[in-house]
Scaffold this motif. Structure first.
Motif, PDB file in Angstrom:
ATOM      1  N   LEU A  26     -29.932   1.867 -20.947  1.00 29.12           N
ATOM      2  CA  LEU A  26     -31.284   1.819 -20.411  1.00 29.12           C
ATOM      3  C   LEU A  26     -31.776   3.252 -20.244  1.00 29.12           C
ATOM      4  O   LEU A  26     -31.084   4.075 -19.636  1.00 29.12           O
ATOM      5  CB  LEU A  26     -31.317   1.100 -19.067  1.00 29.12           C
ATOM      6  CG  LEU A  26     -31.146  -0.410 -19.070  1.00 29.12           C
ATOM      7  CD1 LEU A  26     -31.117  -0.931 -17.627  1.00 29.12           C
ATOM      8  CD2 LEU A  26     -32.258  -1.091 -19.850  1.00 29.12           C
ATOM      9  N   ALA A  27     -32.942   3.539 -20.785  1.00 24.33           N
ATOM     10  CA  ALA A  27     -33.551   4.861 -20.671  1.00 24.33           C
ATOM     11  C   ALA A  27     -34.750   4.757 -19.732  1.00 24.33           C
ATOM     12  O   ALA A  27     -35.759   4.129 -20.072  1.00 24.33           O
ATOM     13  CB  ALA A  27     -33.987   5.371 -22.040  1.00 24.33           C
ATOM     14  N   ASP A  28     -34.614   5.360 -18.549  1.00 26.06           N
ATOM     15  CA  ASP A  28     -35.643   5.277 -17.508  1.00 26.06           C
ATOM     16  C   ASP A  28     -36.356   6.622 -17.415  1.00 26.06           C
ATOM     17  O   ASP A  28     -35.747   7.638 -17.059  1.00 26.06           O
ATOM     18  CB  ASP A  28     -34.984   4.921 -16.173  1.00 26.06           C
ATOM     19  CG  ASP A  28     -36.001   4.505 -15.119  1.00 26.06           C
ATOM     20  OD1 ASP A  28     -37.208   4.749 -15.320  1.00 26.06           O
ATOM     21  OD2 ASP A  28     -35.589   3.935 -14.093  1.00 26.06           O
ATOM     22  N   VAL A  29     -37.642   6.623 -17.756  1.00 28.53           N
ATOM     23  CA  VAL A  29     -38.465   7.829 -17.668  1.00 28.53           C
ATOM     24  C   VAL A  29     -39.427   7.663 -16.508  1.00 28.53           C
ATOM     25  O   VAL A  29     -40.208   6.699 -16.466  1.00 28.53           O
ATOM     26  CB  VAL A  29     -39.246   8.063 -18.970  1.00 28.53           C
ATOM     27  CG1 VAL A  29     -40.133   9.299 -18.843  1.00 28.53           C
ATOM     28  CG2 VAL A  29     -38.297   8.201 -20.157  1.00 28.53           C
ATOM     29  N   ALA A  30     -39.368   8.574 -15.554  1.00 32.53           N
ATOM     30  CA  ALA A  30     -40.263   8.548 -14.396  1.00 32.53           C
ATOM     31  C   ALA A  30     -40.421   9.960 -13.864  1.00 32.53           C
ATOM     32  O   ALA A  30     -39.433  10.705 -13.786  1.00 32.53           O
ATOM     33  CB  ALA A  30     -39.715   7.631 -13.303  1.00 32.53           C
ATOM     34  N   ASP A  31     -41.640  10.321 -13.521  1.00 31.47           N
ATOM     35  CA  ASP A  31     -41.929  11.651 -12.956  1.00 31.47           C
ATOM     36  C   ASP A  31     -41.425  12.768 -13.872  1.00 31.47           C
ATOM     37  O   ASP A  31     -40.955  13.810 -13.402  1.00 31.47           O
ATOM     38  CB  ASP A  31     -41.303  11.798 -11.565  1.00 31.47           C
ATOM     39  CG  ASP A  31     -41.844  10.772 -10.579  1.00 31.47           C
ATOM     40  OD1 ASP A  31     -43.044  10.471 -10.653  1.00 31.47           O
ATOM     41  OD2 ASP A  31     -41.054  10.269  -9.760  1.00 31.47           O
ATOM     42  N   GLY A  32     -41.506  12.547 -15.190  1.00 31.93           N
ATOM     43  CA  GLY A  32     -41.107  13.577 -16.138  1.00 31.93           C
ATOM     44  C   GLY A  32     -39.612  13.740 -16.310  1.00 31.93           C
ATOM     45  O   GLY A  32     -39.172  14.648 -17.008  1.00 31.93           O
ATOM     46  N   LEU A  63     -36.881   1.784 -21.306  1.00 35.00           N
ATOM     47  CA  LEU A  63     -36.523   1.285 -22.624  1.00 35.00           C
ATOM     48  C   LEU A  63     -35.098   0.737 -22.610  1.00 35.00           C
ATOM     49  O   LEU A  63     -34.216   1.263 -21.939  1.00 35.00           O
ATOM     50  CB  LEU A  63     -36.610   2.404 -23.666  1.00 35.00           C
ATOM     51  CG  LEU A  63     -37.970   3.079 -23.837  1.00 35.00           C
ATOM     52  CD1 LEU A  63     -37.850   4.292 -24.754  1.00 35.00           C
ATOM     53  CD2 LEU A  63     -38.999   2.103 -24.383  1.00 35.00           C
ATOM     54  N   ASP A  64     -34.874  -0.313 -23.382  1.00 35.62           N
ATOM     55  CA  ASP A  64     -33.547  -0.892 -23.553  1.00 35.62           C
ATOM     56  C   ASP A  64     -33.165  -0.742 -25.019  1.00 35.62           C
ATOM     57  O   ASP A  64     -33.989  -0.973 -25.915  1.00 35.62           O
ATOM     58  CB  ASP A  64     -33.568  -2.373 -23.167  1.00 35.62           C
ATOM     59  CG  ASP A  64     -32.170  -2.988 -23.084  1.00 35.62           C
ATOM     60  OD1 ASP A  64     -31.181  -2.270 -23.293  1.00 35.62           O
ATOM     61  OD2 ASP A  64     -32.084  -4.200 -22.812  1.00 35.62           O
ATOM     62  N   GLY A  65     -31.922  -0.350 -25.258  1.00 32.82           N
ATOM     63  CA  GLY A  65     -31.495  -0.185 -26.640  1.00 32.82           C
ATOM     64  C   GLY A  65     -30.026   0.152 -26.733  1.00 32.82           C
ATOM     65  O   GLY A  65     -29.259  -0.036 -25.786  1.00 32.82           O
ATOM     66  N   THR A  99     -28.403   8.318 -32.531  1.00 29.37           N
ATOM     67  CA  THR A  99     -29.706   7.669 -32.638  1.00 29.37           C
ATOM     68  C   THR A  99     -29.793   6.611 -31.550  1.00 29.37           C
ATOM     69  O   THR A  99     -28.840   5.855 -31.338  1.00 29.37           O
ATOM     70  CB  THR A  99     -29.889   7.010 -34.015  1.00 29.37           C
ATOM     71  OG1 THR A  99     -29.800   7.993 -35.039  1.00 29.37           O
ATOM     72  CG2 THR A  99     -31.238   6.306 -34.103  1.00 29.37           C
ATOM     73  N   PHE A 100     -30.914   6.575 -30.853  1.00 33.08           N
ATOM     74  CA  PHE A 100     -31.157   5.531 -29.858  1.00 33.08           C
ATOM     75  C   PHE A 100     -31.984   4.442 -30.521  1.00 33.08           C
ATOM     76  O   PHE A 100     -33.172   4.601 -30.774  1.00 33.08           O
ATOM     77  CB  PHE A 100     -31.889   6.127 -28.653  1.00 33.08           C
ATOM     78  CG  PHE A 100     -32.070   5.173 -27.500  1.00 33.08           C
ATOM     79  CD1 PHE A 100     -31.187   4.140 -27.263  1.00 33.08           C
ATOM     80  CD2 PHE A 100     -33.135   5.340 -26.620  1.00 33.08           C
ATOM     81  CE1 PHE A 100     -31.346   3.268 -26.191  1.00 33.08           C
ATOM     82  CE2 PHE A 100     -33.304   4.493 -25.534  1.00 33.08           C
ATOM     83  CZ  PHE A 100     -32.406   3.444 -25.333  1.00 33.08           C
ATOM     84  N   MET A 101     -31.317   3.317 -30.847  1.00 31.37           N
ATOM     85  CA  MET A 101     -31.980   2.179 -31.480  1.00 31.37           C
ATOM     86  C   MET A 101     -32.631   1.344 -30.383  1.00 31.37           C
ATOM     87  O   MET A 101     -31.964   0.591 -29.675  1.00 31.37           O
ATOM     88  CB  MET A 101     -30.982   1.346 -32.274  1.00 31.37           C
ATOM     89  CG  MET A 101     -30.237   2.106 -33.349  1.00 31.37           C
ATOM     90  SD  MET A 101     -31.305   2.786 -34.641  1.00 31.37           S
ATOM     91  CE  MET A 101     -32.020   1.304 -35.334  1.00 31.37           C
ATOM     92  N   VAL A 102     -33.933   1.491 -30.230  1.00 33.21           N
ATOM     93  CA  VAL A 102     -34.662   0.840 -29.132  1.00 33.21           C
ATOM     94  C   VAL A 102     -35.089  -0.555 -29.569  1.00 33.21           C
ATOM     95  O   VAL A 102     -35.652  -0.737 -30.647  1.00 33.21           O
ATOM     96  CB  VAL A 102     -35.890   1.666 -28.738  1.00 33.21           C
ATOM     97  CG1 VAL A 102     -36.616   1.021 -27.567  1.00 33.21           C
ATOM     98  CG2 VAL A 102     -35.489   3.088 -28.378  1.00 33.21           C
ATOM     99  N   PHE A 103     -34.820  -1.565 -28.705  1.00 26.70           N
ATOM    100  CA  PHE A 103     -35.235  -2.923 -29.060  1.00 26.70           C
ATOM    101  C   PHE A 103     -36.030  -3.640 -27.977  1.00 26.70           C
ATOM    102  O   PHE A 103     -36.434  -4.787 -28.169  1.00 26.70           O
ATOM    103  CB  PHE A 103     -34.041  -3.788 -29.474  1.00 26.70           C
ATOM    104  CG  PHE A 103     -32.864  -3.772 -28.555  1.00 26.70           C
ATOM    105  CD1 PHE A 103     -32.927  -4.329 -27.290  1.00 26.70           C
ATOM    106  CD2 PHE A 103     -31.664  -3.204 -28.966  1.00 26.70           C
ATOM    107  CE1 PHE A 103     -31.833  -4.331 -26.456  1.00 26.70           C
ATOM    108  CE2 PHE A 103     -30.561  -3.204 -28.136  1.00 26.70           C
ATOM    109  CZ  PHE A 103     -30.637  -3.768 -26.877  1.00 26.70           C
TER     110      PHE A 103
END
Length: 302
Positions: A26-32, A63-65, A99-103
């Motif tokens: 899980l890729a969590d983007v928040a506050d930069g 994002l989940d991947g 590579t981060f394969m995002v789905f």
């Protein structure tokens, strides 16, 4: 959300993706800022500096991947496992990039998307500018599951996952809405003991178990005598000696002969060709250390 092993479904309500044989992330983007976590919620951000630019996609997104690393043109968990043992320098990342394969996309600009149908979430994902981060790739979808299953078999890939178009996202849950069909099953296991190969302290085999009551249920052993030196060191660092067996039931004399017991702390992944009548794994092949999983998150795949 986790896929459940099963038979290949058919019908217009399904689409199909490749099982990428990497690290579910899980890729969590928040506050930069970017935080990458494994399915056991372990922080693995330092292992993948290629994903530091994820805020270019959106300032707030989840994002989940699957993080994958190619070996001979095919995703290899064994090759990726070296990334799970600590910080990775940008130079090393450049030499062997992931590579981060995002789905899937689960949140965007503060709006949760978990209750939206998968088809809608997929449309949202496709509208994001994933090309802004070179290490990102959109996991392709297909409508012919049987053809994809055969193509992955021919290429030596792991298999196929089928997903219902109308499925909502249930965090951490197994369900028939995501069905996984693999060519060779894998199993995460807790190490309960090991055998030496030769006389130099080299780890030649691991005794494997899954949590069962107050101990481990023994599921077999795997040879590790031919793994590389880096993996040998990784195993030696993680196997903490113990005075007694951590397995719930006594092992047979042949299984226990020459074993050095260890605390049930280290998790590894193996491939196998099924189980015998007693539940033991057959034709077991070592795949790597799973630092992203804690022992309590290990369960017997069915």
């Amino acid at each position: 959300m986790l896929a459940t092993p099963g038979a290949l479904p058919d019908g217009p309500e399904w689409f199909f993706e490749v099982v990428w044989d990497g690290l579910r992330t899980l890729a969590d983007v928040a506050d930069g800022r970017v935080r990458l976590t494994s399915r056991s919620e372990r922080d693995v951000t330092v292992g993948f500096p290629e994903l530091a630019d994820l805020p270019k996609i959106a300032p707030d997104v989840l994002l989940d991947g699957e993080v994958v690393l190619l070996e001979n043109g095919v995703p290899s968990f064994g090759a990726l496992s070296d990334r799970l043992h600590g910080p990775v320098s940008p130079r090393l990342a450049q030499l062997r990039p992931i590579t981060f394969m995002v789905f899937d996309v689960l949140r965007l600009y503060g709006v949760p998307l978990l209750d939206r149908p998968l088809e809608e979430r997929r449309g949202t994902l496709e509208r994001l500018d994933l090309a802004a981060v070179p290490a990102l790739s959109l996991s392709p979808t297909y409508t012919d599951g049987q053809a994809l299953l055969e193509a992955t078999r021919q290429r030596g890939m792991a298999g196929v996952v089928a997903k219902r178009r109308d499925a909502v996202y249930r965090p951490g849950a197994h369900g028939a809405d995501w069905t996984k069909i693999v060519h060779r099953p894998t199993q995460a296991c807790v190490v309960g003991g090991w055998r030496e190969r030769g006389t130099g302290g080299r780890i030649g085999a691991l005794l494997l178990g899954v949590p069962h009551g107050a101990g481990l249920r023994y599921v077999g052993r795997v040879d590790t005598g031919l793994v590389g030196e880096a993996m040998q060191r990784a195993l030696q660092e993680r196997l903490v000696p113990a005075e007694r067996s951590p397995f719930a039931e006594p092992l047979s004399r042949p299984d226990a002969a020459g074993v050095r017991w260890c605390a049930p702390l280290a998790v590894v992944e193996v491939g196998h060709s099924g189980r015998d009548a007693g539940g033991r794994l057959r034709q077991v092949v070592f795949r790597g250390v799973r630092d992203d999983l804690d022992p309590e998150h290990v369960e017997l795949d069915v």
